[in-house]
Design an enzyme around this catalytic site. Structure first.
Site, PDB file in Angstrom:
ATOM      1  N   CYS A 191       0.818  -1.227   0.000  1.00 15.47           N
ATOM      2  CA  CYS A 191       0.000   0.000   0.000  1.00 15.47           C
ATOM      3  C   CYS A 191       0.843   1.265   0.000  1.00 15.47           C
ATOM      4  O   CYS A 191       0.350   2.344  -0.324  1.00 15.47           O
ATOM      5  CB  CYS A 191      -0.942   0.006   1.191  1.00 15.47           C
ATOM      6  SG  CYS A 191      -2.104  -1.357   1.124  1.00 15.47           S
TER       7      CYS A 191
ATOM      8  N   HIS B 228      -3.171   7.367   2.326  1.00 15.02           N
ATOM      9  CA  HIS B 228      -3.593   6.084   1.760  1.00 15.02           C
ATOM     10  C   HIS B 228      -4.990   5.776   2.284  1.00 15.02           C
ATOM     11  O   HIS B 228      -5.284   5.975   3.468  1.00 15.02           O
ATOM     12  CB  HIS B 228      -2.602   4.998   2.176  1.00 15.02           C
ATOM     13  CG  HIS B 228      -3.099   3.616   1.899  1.00 15.02           C
ATOM     14  ND1 HIS B 228      -3.607   3.245   0.673  1.00 15.02           N
ATOM     15  CD2 HIS B 228      -3.194   2.508   2.695  1.00 15.02           C
ATOM     16  CE1 HIS B 228      -3.977   1.977   0.720  1.00 15.02           C
ATOM     17  NE2 HIS B 228      -3.741   1.518   1.939  1.00 15.02           N
TER      18      HIS B 228
ATOM     19  N   ASN C 284     -10.031   0.002  -0.390  1.00 19.81           N
ATOM     20  CA  ASN C 284      -8.563   0.077  -0.317  1.00 19.81           C
ATOM     21  C   ASN C 284      -7.998  -0.440  -1.639  1.00 19.81           C
ATOM     22  O   ASN C 284      -8.064  -1.633  -1.919  1.00 19.81           O
ATOM     23  CB  ASN C 284      -8.085  -0.770   0.860  1.00 19.81           C
ATOM     24  CG  ASN C 284      -6.566  -0.735   1.023  1.00 19.81           C
ATOM     25  OD1 ASN C 284      -5.847  -0.264   0.146  1.00 19.81           O
ATOM     26  ND2 ASN C 284      -6.095  -1.241   2.151  1.00 19.81           N
TER      27      ASN C 284
HETATM   28  N1  ACO Z   1     -18.904  -8.536   8.264  1.00 19.84           N
HETATM   29  C1  ACO Z   1     -19.506  -8.763   9.431  1.00 19.84           C
HETATM   30  N2  ACO Z   1     -18.854  -9.154  10.529  1.00 19.84           N
HETATM   31  C2  ACO Z   1     -17.520  -9.294  10.441  1.00 19.84           C
HETATM   32  C3  ACO Z   1     -16.826  -9.073   9.232  1.00 19.84           C
HETATM   33  C4  ACO Z   1     -17.569  -8.683   8.109  1.00 19.84           C
HETATM   34  N3  ACO Z   1     -17.011  -8.439   6.912  1.00 19.84           N
HETATM   35  N4  ACO Z   1     -15.527  -9.311   9.440  1.00 19.84           N
HETATM   36  C5  ACO Z   1     -15.388  -9.655  10.727  1.00 19.84           C
HETATM   37  N5  ACO Z   1     -16.592  -9.643  11.330  1.00 19.84           N
HETATM   38  C6  ACO Z   1     -16.896  -9.955  12.723  1.00 19.84           C
HETATM   39  C7  ACO Z   1     -15.887 -10.881  13.327  1.00 19.84           C
HETATM   40  O1  ACO Z   1     -16.175 -12.217  13.033  1.00 19.84           O
HETATM   41  C8  ACO Z   1     -16.053 -10.565  14.793  1.00 19.84           C
HETATM   42  O2  ACO Z   1     -17.171 -11.223  15.283  1.00 19.84           O
HETATM   43  P1  ACO Z   1     -17.126 -11.916  16.737  1.00 19.84           P
HETATM   44  O3  ACO Z   1     -16.895 -10.791  17.692  1.00 19.84           O
HETATM   45  O4  ACO Z   1     -18.485 -12.529  16.821  1.00 19.84           O
HETATM   46  O5  ACO Z   1     -16.009 -12.882  16.667  1.00 19.84           O
HETATM   47  C9  ACO Z   1     -16.346  -9.071  14.795  1.00 19.84           C
HETATM   48  O6  ACO Z   1     -16.813  -8.757  13.473  1.00 19.84           O
HETATM   49  C10 ACO Z   1     -15.138  -8.230  15.107  1.00 19.84           C
HETATM   50  O7  ACO Z   1     -14.047  -8.674  14.292  1.00 19.84           O
HETATM   51  P2  ACO Z   1     -12.657  -7.990  14.358  1.00 19.84           P
HETATM   52  O8  ACO Z   1     -11.750  -8.618  13.366  1.00 19.84           O
HETATM   53  O9  ACO Z   1     -12.220  -7.926  15.790  1.00 19.84           O
HETATM   54  O10 ACO Z   1     -13.060  -6.545  13.850  1.00 19.84           O
HETATM   55  P3  ACO Z   1     -12.316  -5.186  14.029  1.00 19.84           P
HETATM   56  O11 ACO Z   1     -13.136  -4.308  14.867  1.00 19.84           O
HETATM   57  O12 ACO Z   1     -10.874  -5.355  14.363  1.00 19.84           O
HETATM   58  O13 ACO Z   1     -12.415  -4.636  12.550  1.00 19.84           O
HETATM   59  C11 ACO Z   1     -11.056  -4.361  10.605  1.00 19.84           C
HETATM   60  C12 ACO Z   1     -11.803  -5.342  11.496  1.00 19.84           C
HETATM   61  C13 ACO Z   1     -12.050  -3.430   9.947  1.00 19.84           C
HETATM   62  C14 ACO Z   1     -10.313  -5.144   9.526  1.00 19.84           C
HETATM   63  C15 ACO Z   1     -10.102  -3.536  11.477  1.00 19.84           C
HETATM   64  O14 ACO Z   1      -9.301  -4.377  12.246  1.00 19.84           O
HETATM   65  C16 ACO Z   1      -9.218  -2.672  10.662  1.00 19.84           C
HETATM   66  O15 ACO Z   1      -9.678  -1.706  10.087  1.00 19.84           O
HETATM   67  N6  ACO Z   1      -7.894  -2.968  10.618  1.00 19.84           N
HETATM   68  C17 ACO Z   1      -6.988  -2.241   9.796  1.00 19.84           C
HETATM   69  C18 ACO Z   1      -6.959  -2.951   8.519  1.00 19.84           C
HETATM   70  C19 ACO Z   1      -6.470  -2.095   7.433  1.00 19.84           C
HETATM   71  O16 ACO Z   1      -6.872  -0.957   7.262  1.00 19.84           O
HETATM   72  N7  ACO Z   1      -5.598  -2.670   6.656  1.00 19.84           N
HETATM   73  C20 ACO Z   1      -5.092  -2.069   5.558  1.00 19.84           C
HETATM   74  C21 ACO Z   1      -3.883  -1.234   5.911  1.00 19.84           C
HETATM   75  S1  ACO Z   1      -2.485  -1.751   5.130  1.00 19.84           S
HETATM   76  C22 ACO Z   1      -2.934  -1.971   3.593  1.00 19.84           C
HETATM   77  O17 ACO Z   1      -3.620  -1.113   3.085  1.00 19.84           O
HETATM   78  C23 ACO Z   1      -2.584  -3.202   2.894  1.00 19.84           C
END
Ligand code: ACO
Length: 329
Positions: free
Chosen positions: A119, A256, A286
């Site tokens: 990224c 980004h 993204n």
């Molecule tokens: N739809 C519905 N529910 C979902 C989904 C989905 N797509 N994905 C996960 N869940 C659920 C999980 O199963 C979990 O359920 P549970 O509590 O019953 O187990 C719940 O949602 C929370 O899951 P987490 O993974 O803990 O969710 P989090 O709040 O951490 O959000 C996310 C996930 C959005 C990916 C977040 O961690 C994030 O934004 N991280 C940064 C990722 C990023 O931006 N990466 C790119 C940067 S680098 C690059 O660009 C390559």
């Protein structure tokens, strides 16, 4: 770094972008995986993204963006002597996307190569082109971010497949004399970092010399989130320190576009006013190395970014890699 004696600057002469025709909304994804528009919007800010059509490759997207940037600059392909493509989703293992775009544009002079920093690819490519141009070795560069991340997604992993999209953006940078102060147009400062110890937090689980397959994107979202804000704010502070500027001096902050919450938290930590933040993640998802030139293009085309504006770009991605560049438009 800035000095107060005349020097070459890499000045933005043109900007272009290209998004594949197919738009995929969160409602469309609800039909493919167990997810909801509400969850995706609340966690990431993403509402829709574009996916490349079958047979539409990264180099095709990049070529469209490159042609748009050349037209915007009023230049011909033959005016370009350097092409750098930030991408992690090349058409083939080799040759590079850059040489394919070079050939598609009919350019036979100069040099073209890919740069892989996930990224952060566009920021790394801008910084690299700036070194070539300000050394005097090359005159005009096409700097392209082009990706087809849809091809890396695991549709059984709802935690990642809802986050990414495809697209391309490009700028033309030209070596022009400057006065050596931050009043100059062009790239004023760039700061790149990486730390390979974070490999397992964001990676693709396949490759030529391991599985001999393409593989799928894997991410520990929480861990990436935890590191992202600190890393990007560090390299932006480096840019502020090198140029004697602060968040108040910026006209536009073009990060980004991975996640609305990371963008907002970074801007807040840096005292950058919300109205200066360019956000396109809701429309593009993204798009990895393509996200910054796509966002630049939106903000320039709607009249926000104007010549003379001070623009900060920054990114963080797999590796980890991260970086910033301060540009006077
Ligand atoms: N739809 C519905 N529910 C979902 C989904 C989905 N797509 N994905 C996960 N869940 C659920 C999980 O199963 C979990 O359920 P549970 O509590 O019953 O187990 C719940 O949602 C929370 O899951 P987490 O993974 O803990 O969710 P989090 O709040 O951490 O959000 C996310 C996930 C959005 C990916 C977040 O961690 C994030 O934004 N991280 C940064 C990722 C990023 O931006 N990466 C790119 C940067 S680098 C690059 O660009 C390559």
């Amino acid at each position: 770094m800035t000095s107060e004696s005349p020097r070459l600057r890499s000045v933005v002469r043109g900007l272009g972008a290209y998004l594949p025709e197919r738009t995929v909304t969160n409602a469309d994804l609800e039909k493919m995986v167990e997810t909801s528009d509400e969850w995706i919007v609340q966690r990431t800010g993403i509402r829709e993204r574009h996916f490349a059509a079958d047979g539409e490759t990264t180099s095709m997207l990049g070529e469209r963006a490159a042609r748009a940037a050349l037209a915007d600059a009023g230049l011909e392909p033959g005016d370009i002597d350097l092409i750098i493509v930030g991408t992690s989703t090349p058409d083939y293992t080799f040759p590079s996307v850059a040489t394919q775009i070079q050939a598609a544009l009919g350019i036979t002079a100069g040099v073209a190569f890919d740069l892989q920093a996930v990224c952060s690819g566009f920021v790394f490519a801008v910084a690299t082109a700036d070194k070539f141009l300000t050394s005097g070795s090359h005159k005009r560069a096409l700097v392209i971010g082009a990706e087809t991340f849809s091809r890396l997604l695991d549709w059984n992993d709802r935690t990642t497949c809802v986050l990414f999209g495809d697209g391309a953006g490009a700028i033309v940078l030209e070596a022009q004399p400057g006065g050596g102060t931050i009043a100059d147009r062009g790239v004023l400062s760039s700061h790149l970092r990486s730390d390979g110890r974070h490999r397992a937090k964001l990676y693709v689980d396949g490759g030529v010399s391991t599985t001999r397959t393409v593989g799928h994107l894997r991410m520990e979202g929480k861990e990436v989130f935890r590191h992202a804000v600190g890393m990007v704010t560090d390299v932006i502070k480096d840019a502020f320190a090198a140029t004697g500027t602060s968040g108040d001096d910026l006209d536009w902050f073009v990060p980004h576009q991975a996640n609305r919450r990371i963008i907002d938290a970074s801007a807040e930590k840096l005292n950058i006013a919300p109205q200066k933040v360019v956000t396109t993640v809701h429309r593009h998802g993204n798009t990895s190395a393509a996200s910054i030139p796509l966002a630049l293009s939106v903000a320039r085309d709607d009249g926000r970014i104007k010549p003379g504006d001070l623009v900060m770009i920054e990114a963080m991605g797999g590796g980890f890699t991260w970086g910033s560049a301060l540009i006077r438009w």
